[in-house]
Design an enzyme around this catalytic site. Structure first.
Site, mmCIF file in Angstrom:
data_model
loop_
_atom_site.group_PDB
_atom_site.id
_atom_site.type_symbol
_atom_site.label_atom_id
_atom_site.label_comp_id
_atom_site.label_asym_id
_atom_site.label_seq_id
_atom_site.Cartn_x
_atom_site.Cartn_y
_atom_site.Cartn_z
ATOM 1 N N GLY A 145 0.814 -1.216 0.000
ATOM 2 C CA GLY A 145 0.000 0.000 0.000
ATOM 3 C C GLY A 145 0.848 1.266 0.000
ATOM 4 O O GLY A 145 0.542 2.235 -0.702
ATOM 5 N N CYS A 146 1.910 1.262 0.785
ATOM 6 C CA CYS A 146 2.774 2.444 0.884
ATOM 7 C C CYS A 146 3.538 2.679 -0.418
ATOM 8 O O CYS A 146 3.751 3.818 -0.818
ATOM 9 C CB CYS A 146 3.727 2.301 2.064
ATOM 10 S SG CYS A 146 2.854 2.199 3.644
ATOM 11 N N THR A 147 3.947 1.594 -1.068
ATOM 12 C CA THR A 147 4.647 1.718 -2.349
ATOM 13 C C THR A 147 3.701 2.287 -3.399
ATOM 14 O O THR A 147 4.051 3.218 -4.135
ATOM 15 C CB THR A 147 5.202 0.347 -2.793
ATOM 16 O OG1 THR A 147 6.122 -0.116 -1.795
ATOM 17 C CG2 THR A 147 5.900 0.443 -4.136
#
Length: 154
Positions: A44-46
């Site tokens: 998700g962060c990527t």
């Protein structure tokens, strides 16, 4: 969340992936998007970082700066930036001072286990250093576009 629209944004001074420290006063007179995320190199962060990167020229041409903040170390940020060709600054808040000031370091729960972590949140700060908009509990898909539209309208 302790922040509210119209209140002054909490100050910060943290090391950034640009190689120097950044603080709120560095952005006085400019629109600033700060997105808080849990951890470098997670799916998700990527995706969120890549979405902001894809729209970075649109943010810049509208006079808007984007920065990401997580509790990861500068070493992790540097690898994350290199791996994903990120050109906007990532701030390292290992002491969680800024994360606490912005109210995003919270108790979370997964599979019945409670732990402390970053609640994915984005804050839009106006040129006077006041909070213009807050997106708590962000869902990544379409988020960068939504933030860009709101920042342009500011």
């Amino acid at each position: 969340m302790s922040l509210s629209v119209g209140s002054p944004a909490p100050d910060f001074d943290l090391p950034a992936s640009t190689g120097k420290s950044l603080s709120l006063k560095d952005f006085h007179g400019k629109k600033l998007v700060i997105y808080f995320y849990p951890k470098d190199d997670t799916s998700g962060c990527t995706l969120e970082a890549q979405d902001f990167q894809k729209l970075l020229n649109d943010f810049h041409s509208a006079g808007i700066t984007v920065i990401g903040v997580s509790p990861d170390s500068m070493k992790k940020h540097d690898k994350f930036c290199d791996k994903n060709n990120l050109t906007f600054p990532l701030l390292s808040d290992e002491e969680k001072v800024m994360l606490n000031a912005y109210g995003v370091w919270v108790e979370k729960s997964m599979y019945g286990r409670k732990y402390m972590g970053v609640e994915r949140t984005t804050v839009l700060i106006d040129p006077n250093g006041k909070i213009a908009q807050i997106w708590p509990k962000v869902k990544v898909t379409g988020h960068a576009e939504e933030v860009l539209a709101a920042a342009k309208a500011l």
